[in-house]
Design an enzyme around this catalytic site. Structure first.
Site, PDB file in Angstrom:
ATOM      1  N   HIS A 244      16.202  15.451 -29.210  1.00 11.58           N
ATOM      2  CA  HIS A 244      16.803  15.632 -30.645  1.00 11.58           C
ATOM      3  C   HIS A 244      15.343  16.322 -31.519  1.00 11.58           C
ATOM      4  O   HIS A 244      15.730  16.564 -32.687  1.00 11.58           O
ATOM      5  CB  HIS A 244      17.046  14.235 -31.447  1.00 11.58           C
ATOM      6  CG  HIS A 244      18.288  13.343 -30.655  1.00 11.58           C
ATOM      7  ND1 HIS A 244      19.382  14.181 -30.731  1.00 11.58           N
ATOM      8  CD2 HIS A 244      18.178  12.205 -30.370  1.00 11.58           C
ATOM      9  CE1 HIS A 244      20.221  13.189 -30.001  1.00 11.58           C
ATOM     10  NE2 HIS A 244      19.758  12.243 -29.963  1.00 11.58           N
TER      11      HIS A 244
ATOM     12  N   ASP B  62      22.837   6.402 -21.914  1.00 13.59           N
ATOM     13  CA  ASP B  62      23.426   6.148 -22.912  1.00 13.59           C
ATOM     14  C   ASP B  62      24.834   6.255 -22.915  1.00 13.59           C
ATOM     15  O   ASP B  62      25.593   5.862 -24.149  1.00 13.59           O
ATOM     16  CB  ASP B  62      22.760   6.202 -24.168  1.00 13.59           C
ATOM     17  CG  ASP B  62      22.378   7.676 -24.365  1.00 13.59           C
ATOM     18  OD1 ASP B  62      22.825   8.496 -23.714  1.00 13.59           O
ATOM     19  OD2 ASP B  62      21.794   7.991 -25.325  1.00 13.59           O
TER      20      ASP B  62
HETATM   21 ZN   LIG Z   1      21.153   9.366 -26.526  1.00 10.36          ZN
END
Ligand SMILES: [Zn+2]
Length: 378
Positions: free
Chosen positions: A145, A270
């Site tokens: 990110h 995740d």
């Molecule tokens: Zn993630």
């Protein structure tokens, strides 16, 4: 010594990664939730620590070549990040704090983030030089990110983006394929190569989960890089068969046509069935199988050069087993390994999402295939 150490598969890990401290978990990344006990941050060192313990327990780390992460300099960080941002993170390290939007680090945290970049670029170097064929870089903090000028979503430096550039600038790779199977969209990596036709970026993620607005089907790259960004947004609840179909129908044909010199995976656990930050339904079998499939693909298209770099994964119970399954997928076929167990047992295979592709998931796959056919003739 009952186990033959195999030099085909490497592992990067450092106990220093467990000292990355993201502090308490803040609601909306703003303030502590009032009138309640502080909650530990979901980006917990326990998960990477347990993953390493399971790799040890199942004898996987015994058959993997240990690769020491390298502490890299500013020159390597500058392959992606701005000088101002690097200075900002270094200065912030004196006190700790948020490096951007929701990417906190503790006091003296900057060298650990730097060592995380070094972990992925060390593996890329080992693979490009032929010391090993496939590597699992069990690093933290994660990176996908992080933008060039700010941290974001638990990520401080763009580990995989930097490793891809490092492979090109320092080790002669012409084309690099990056596949991001973290449940969230790899916005930083996409941004780094959006106009660059020499890097194929593929993201399979839960549709519009995080960051909002990133990872839509029509984000396909721009200018000379038009077509070399492939987003495959999938609906919540997609499970193993949906992911396998995405690989078979879209990702693998595109990578074969792209003919990379190196494949980098941004691996997030995740998308697992037990994750608190995602709503996908992958089991350990999916992580084992996807790893094995990418290993075989790398053998077919780029001399086996495959780096699997750790990104997210927030179930303290389940994510470590998925990480061990990744190790097992890389090491499959070697002697002396104990099979990695599935925490759900046989029930994992009988869950609906493990058995078939839902109607909404099928539609998402059809839409993604149609969107990317123009460039890849899928
Ligand atoms: Zn993630």
């Amino acid at each position: 010594m009952p186990f033959r150490r195999n030099r085909r598969v490497g592992l990067v890990f450092s106990h220093r990664y467990l000292t990355h401290n993201a502090g308490p978990y803040l609601i909306g990344y703003r303030d502590s939730f009032p009138f309640s006990e502080p909650v530990p941050h979901l980006s917990s060192p326990a998960i990477a620590g347990r993953t390493k313990q399971l790799l040890d327990f199942y004898n996987l780390s015994d058959v993997m070549l240990n690769i020491e992460p390298e502490m890299i300099g500013d020159g390597t960080l500058r392959l992606y990040h701005t000088a101002e941002y690097i200075q900002h993170v270094v200065a912030l390290s004196a006190t700790g704090g948020d490096t951007g939007t929701g990417a906190p680090m503790g006091q003296h945290g900057e060298p650990i983030a730097r060592l995380s970049v070094g972990g992925v670029s060390s593996t890329e170097e080992a693979v490009m030089r032929g010391a090993v064929r496939h590597v699992y870089a069990l690093v933290r903090p994660p990176g996908h990110h992080a933008m060039s000028d700010r941290g974001m979503g638990f990520c401080i430096y763009g580990n995989v983006a930097i490793a891809a550039r490092h492979a090109q600038r320092r080790h002669g790779a012409e084309r690099v394929a990056i596949v991001d199977w973290d449940v969230h969209h790899g916005n930083g990596t996409q941004d780094a190569f959006y106009a660059d036709p020499s890097v194929l970026f593929v993201s399979i993620h839960q549709d519009n989960l995080f960051p909002v607005g990133w990872g839509a089907l029509d984000q396909i790259g721009e200018e000379a890089g038009a077509g070399t960004t492939i987003n495959i947004p999938l609906p919540a609840g997609s499970g193993n068969p949906t992911y396998f179909a995405a690989l078979e129908q879209i990702v693998f044909p595109a990578i074969r046509k792209f003919a990379p010199d190196l494949i980098l995976i941004s691996a997030g656990q995740d998308a697992s069935v037990m994750d608190p930050l995602g709503r996908m339904s992958l089991t350990t079998a999916a992580y084992r199988s996807m790893t094995r499939q990418f290993r075989d693909l790398a053998d077919e298209v780029c001399g086996g050069r495959l780096v699997i770099a750790q990104e997210g994964g927030y179930s303290e119970i389940y994510a470590p087993y998925c990480g061990a399954a990744i190790g097992e997928g890389l090491c499959e076929g070697l002697d002396g390994l104990n099979p990695v167990e599935e925490p759900y047992g046989p029930r994992a295979e009988s869950m609906p999402a493990s058995r078939h592709i839902g109607l909404d998931a099928q539609q998402a796959l059809d839409d993604a295939r149609a969107a990317h056919s123009r460039y890849w003739k899928l």
